[in-house]
Design a protein around this motif. Structure first.
Motif, PDB file in Angstrom:
ATOM      1  N   GLU A  57    -107.583  95.788  13.571  1.00 55.43           N
ATOM      2  CA  GLU A  57    -108.295  95.695  14.839  1.00 55.43           C
ATOM      3  C   GLU A  57    -107.791  96.772  15.779  1.00 55.43           C
ATOM      4  OE1 GLU A  57    -107.525  91.579  15.963  1.00 55.43           O
ATOM      5  OE2 GLU A  57    -105.978  92.261  17.335  1.00 55.43           O
ATOM      6  N   ILE A  58    -108.739  97.338  16.515  1.00 53.55           N
ATOM      7  CA  ILE A  58    -108.431  98.361  17.508  1.00 53.55           C
ATOM      8  C   ILE A  58    -108.751  97.735  18.856  1.00 53.55           C
ATOM      9  CG2 ILE A  58    -108.994 100.662  18.364  1.00 53.55           C
ATOM     10  CD1 ILE A  58    -110.016 101.261  15.474  1.00 53.55           C
ATOM     11  N   ARG A  59    -107.741  97.654  19.706  1.00 56.23           N
ATOM     12  CA  ARG A  59    -107.935  97.005  21.004  1.00 56.23           C
ATOM     13  C   ARG A  59    -107.957  98.035  22.126  1.00 56.23           C
ATOM     14  NH1 ARG A  59    -107.565  91.622  21.397  1.00 56.23           N
ATOM     15  NH2 ARG A  59    -106.766  90.520  19.583  1.00 56.23           N
ATOM     16  N   SER A  60    -108.820  97.772  23.092  1.00 52.41           N
ATOM     17  CA  SER A  60    -108.809  98.556  24.314  1.00 52.41           C
ATOM     18  C   SER A  60    -107.833  97.908  25.288  1.00 52.41           C
ATOM     19  CB  SER A  60    -110.209  98.581  24.933  1.00 52.41           C
ATOM     20  OG  SER A  60    -110.124  99.067  26.253  1.00 52.41           O
ATOM     21  N   LEU A  61    -107.052  98.705  25.977  1.00 52.30           N
ATOM     22  CA  LEU A  61    -106.132  98.164  26.981  1.00 52.30           C
ATOM     23  C   LEU A  61    -106.851  97.894  28.290  1.00 52.30           C
ATOM     24  CD1 LEU A  61    -102.934 100.339  26.412  1.00 52.30           C
ATOM     25  CD2 LEU A  61    -103.451  98.054  25.523  1.00 52.30           C
ATOM     26  N   ASP A  62    -108.052  98.403  28.447  1.00 52.45           N
ATOM     27  CA  ASP A  62    -108.769  98.308  29.717  1.00 52.45           C
ATOM     28  C   ASP A  62    -109.837  97.226  29.741  1.00 52.45           C
ATOM     29  OD1 ASP A  62    -107.356 100.610  30.671  1.00 52.45           O
ATOM     30  OD2 ASP A  62    -108.632 101.785  29.348  1.00 52.45           O
ATOM     31  N   THR A  63    -110.314  96.827  28.569  1.00 51.72           N
ATOM     32  CA  THR A  63    -111.372  95.821  28.502  1.00 51.72           C
ATOM     33  C   THR A  63    -111.020  94.836  27.399  1.00 51.72           C
ATOM     34  OG1 THR A  63    -112.704  96.873  26.787  1.00 51.72           O
ATOM     35  CG2 THR A  63    -113.047  97.649  29.049  1.00 51.72           C
ATOM     36  N   ASP A  65    -112.607  94.349  24.887  1.00 52.89           N
ATOM     37  CA  ASP A  65    -113.263  94.793  23.662  1.00 52.89           C
ATOM     38  C   ASP A  65    -112.276  94.967  22.513  1.00 52.89           C
ATOM     39  OD1 ASP A  65    -115.514  94.895  25.174  1.00 52.89           O
ATOM     40  OD2 ASP A  65    -115.538  97.081  25.378  1.00 52.89           O
ATOM     41  N   MET A  66    -112.733  94.588  21.343  1.00 52.31           N
ATOM     42  CA  MET A  66    -111.922  94.747  20.144  1.00 52.31           C
ATOM     43  C   MET A  66    -112.847  95.227  19.030  1.00 52.31           C
ATOM     44  SD  MET A  66    -109.944  91.872  17.933  1.00 52.31           S
ATOM     45  CE  MET A  66    -111.488  91.153  17.413  1.00 52.31           C
ATOM     46  N   SER A  84    -115.923 101.485  11.399  1.00 51.54           N
ATOM     47  CA  SER A  84    -116.267 100.185  11.976  1.00 51.54           C
ATOM     48  C   SER A  84    -116.575  99.202  10.852  1.00 51.54           C
ATOM     49  CB  SER A  84    -117.490 100.327  12.877  1.00 51.54           C
ATOM     50  OG  SER A  84    -118.092  99.056  13.076  1.00 51.54           O
TER      51      SER A  84
END
Ligand SMILES: [Zn+2]
Length: 100
Positions: A57-63, A65-66, A84
């Protein structure tokens, strides 16, 4: 043919992808070609128990969203290529449907 995955069946679809299906797909779209960093042609994919491809999983630090992803690693230099998992699973399921 187009297939819409709902949130409910998206994870099932991603988990259903086999190693062979993933390799076939990535090879067909030439995602396993020469490493842009070192020129090597060998790639590895982490496997989970049961032999299916591992899912990262790639996580955004700002939202919130994953993104779920299949990750290839260059065997020579460690360069990572990500695809993806949702997109790939959809393409593979469409391919299964067209073969049956
Ligand atoms: Zn490399």
């Amino acid at each position: 043919m187009s297939l819409d995955l709902t949130i409910e069946n998206e994870l099932d679809a991603i988990h259903s992808v086999t190693f062979d299906e993933l390799v076939d797909y990535l090879t067909t779209i030439e995602a396993t070609g020469k490493c842009e960093a070192c020129g090597n042609f060998g790639w590895s994919i982490n496997l989970k128990s049961g032999g299916k491809p591992g899912i990262s999983e790639i996580r955004s630090l700002d939202t919130p969203d994953m993104i779920l992803a299949f990750v290839l690693m260059c065997k020579k230099c460690g360069n990572l290529r990500t695809s993806s998992a949702k997109f790939v699973a959809k393409k593979i399921i469409e391919s299964r449907a067209s073969k049956s």
